[in-house]
Design an enzyme around this catalytic site. Structure first.
Site, PDB file in Angstrom:
ATOM      1  N   LYS A 172       0.854  -1.189   0.000  1.00  0.00           N
ATOM      2  CA  LYS A 172       0.000   0.000   0.000  1.00  0.00           C
ATOM      3  C   LYS A 172       0.893   1.244   0.000  1.00  0.00           C
ATOM      4  O   LYS A 172       1.783   1.366   0.851  1.00  0.00           O
ATOM      5  CB  LYS A 172      -0.892  -0.047   1.249  1.00  0.00           C
ATOM      6  CG  LYS A 172      -2.201   0.694   1.146  1.00  0.00           C
ATOM      7  CD  LYS A 172      -3.066   0.326   2.346  1.00  0.00           C
ATOM      8  CE  LYS A 172      -4.316   1.133   2.423  1.00  0.00           C
ATOM      9  NZ  LYS A 172      -5.028   0.902   3.699  1.00  0.00           N
TER      10      LYS A 172
HETATM   11  O1  G3P Z   1      -7.625   1.960   5.445  1.00  0.00           O
HETATM   12  C1  G3P Z   1      -8.011   3.187   4.969  1.00  0.00           C
HETATM   13  C2  G3P Z   1      -9.390   3.639   5.372  1.00  0.00           C
HETATM   14  O2  G3P Z   1     -10.316   2.625   5.217  1.00  0.00           O
HETATM   15  C3  G3P Z   1      -9.461   4.382   6.663  1.00  0.00           C
HETATM   16  O3  G3P Z   1     -10.760   4.627   7.098  1.00  0.00           O
HETATM   17  O4  G3P Z   1     -12.357   5.359   8.840  1.00  0.00           O
HETATM   18  O5  G3P Z   1      -9.912   5.921   9.084  1.00  0.00           O
HETATM   19  O6  G3P Z   1     -11.316   7.066   7.378  1.00  0.00           O
HETATM   20  P1  G3P Z   1     -11.102   5.805   8.156  1.00  0.00           P
END
Ligand code: G3P
Length: 217
Positions: free
Chosen positions: A83
């Site tokens: 990633k």
């Molecule tokens: O892994 C990336 C993403 O899914 C993060 O989500 O909830 O931290 O915006 P969030």
């Protein structure tokens, strides 16, 4: 639509894997920090539990260090998706890895233009963050629609991996648009099972069956 779980909690990963409905895992530095686990020990363990792609994120932001980290992560297992952030350095690393057959998940995507660049760099997955766009009063799902349209127009092979998913509506609306993958927190995947009419109907069936006095086994 494929379901990935967005967590570094090995117990949640094992539990969801046991349903047979889990297609992969995504992690990020924040999720690793939350887990309290050692990154380089945890990722190989996750790769053994789940056969599908497991995203492991680089930590560096400069090209040279990022490339070295990416090369190291790529060697962990065959199902690793390295990633990288959607930056110029990240997309250079993406191109190098993709050219050598390594899956790359390009993360922190917030615009269709960024998604176009990631596809041209050969990314296996693009991760647009719907929830974080919603958080600033933009419509994250509009971005998913735009990316799906653009990728279909040019037959890009990059899969649209809906990230920053906060609720089942994000999943359903993305599925209607034809997004390839949703990566969801464990609780959001579990919410998909739930419907009050299912609970009510099942309670009635259980009661009526009991009243028949019969047994299947
Ligand atoms: O892994 C990336 C993403 O899914 C993060 O989500 O909830 O931290 O915006 P969030």
């Amino acid at each position: 639509m494929k379901f990935f779980v967005d967590t570094a909690d090995i117990n949640d990963i094992k539990d969801l894997e046991s349903t047979g409905l889990l297609d992969g895992v995504t992690t990020n530095p924040s999720l690793i920090a939350k887990s309290g686990q050692n990154f380089l020990e945890l990722i190989p363990e996750i790769c053994k539990v789940v056969k599908g792609p497991v995203s492991a994120e680089v930590a560096a932001t400069d090209y040279d260090t990022m490339q070295k980290e990416a090369d190291k992560l790529a060697k962990i297992a065959d199902n690793i998706a390295v990633k990288v952030p959607l930056t110029e350095a990240g997309l250079k690393v993406c191109k190098n890895l993709s050219d050598n057959g390594t899956m790359v998940n390009v993360t922190l995507c917030f615009s269709a233009g960024q998604a176009l660049l990631a596809a041209k760099a050969g990314a296996a997955f693009i991760s647009p963050f719907v929830g974080r766009l919603d958080d600033i009063c933009l419509d994250g799902l509009d971005l998913i629609a735009d990316i799906c349209t653009i990728y279909n127009n040019y037959d890009f092979k990059t899969e649209v991996l809906v990230a920053s998913v906060r609720n089942p509506v994000h999943i359903i609306e993305s599925a209607k648009m034809g997004a390839d993958v949703a990566t969801c927190p464990p609780n959001v995947i579990r919410q998909l099972y739930k419907h009050p009419l299912t609970d009510k109907g099942l309670a009635a069936f259980v009661e009526d069956w009991k009243n028949t006095g019969q047994s299947i086994l």
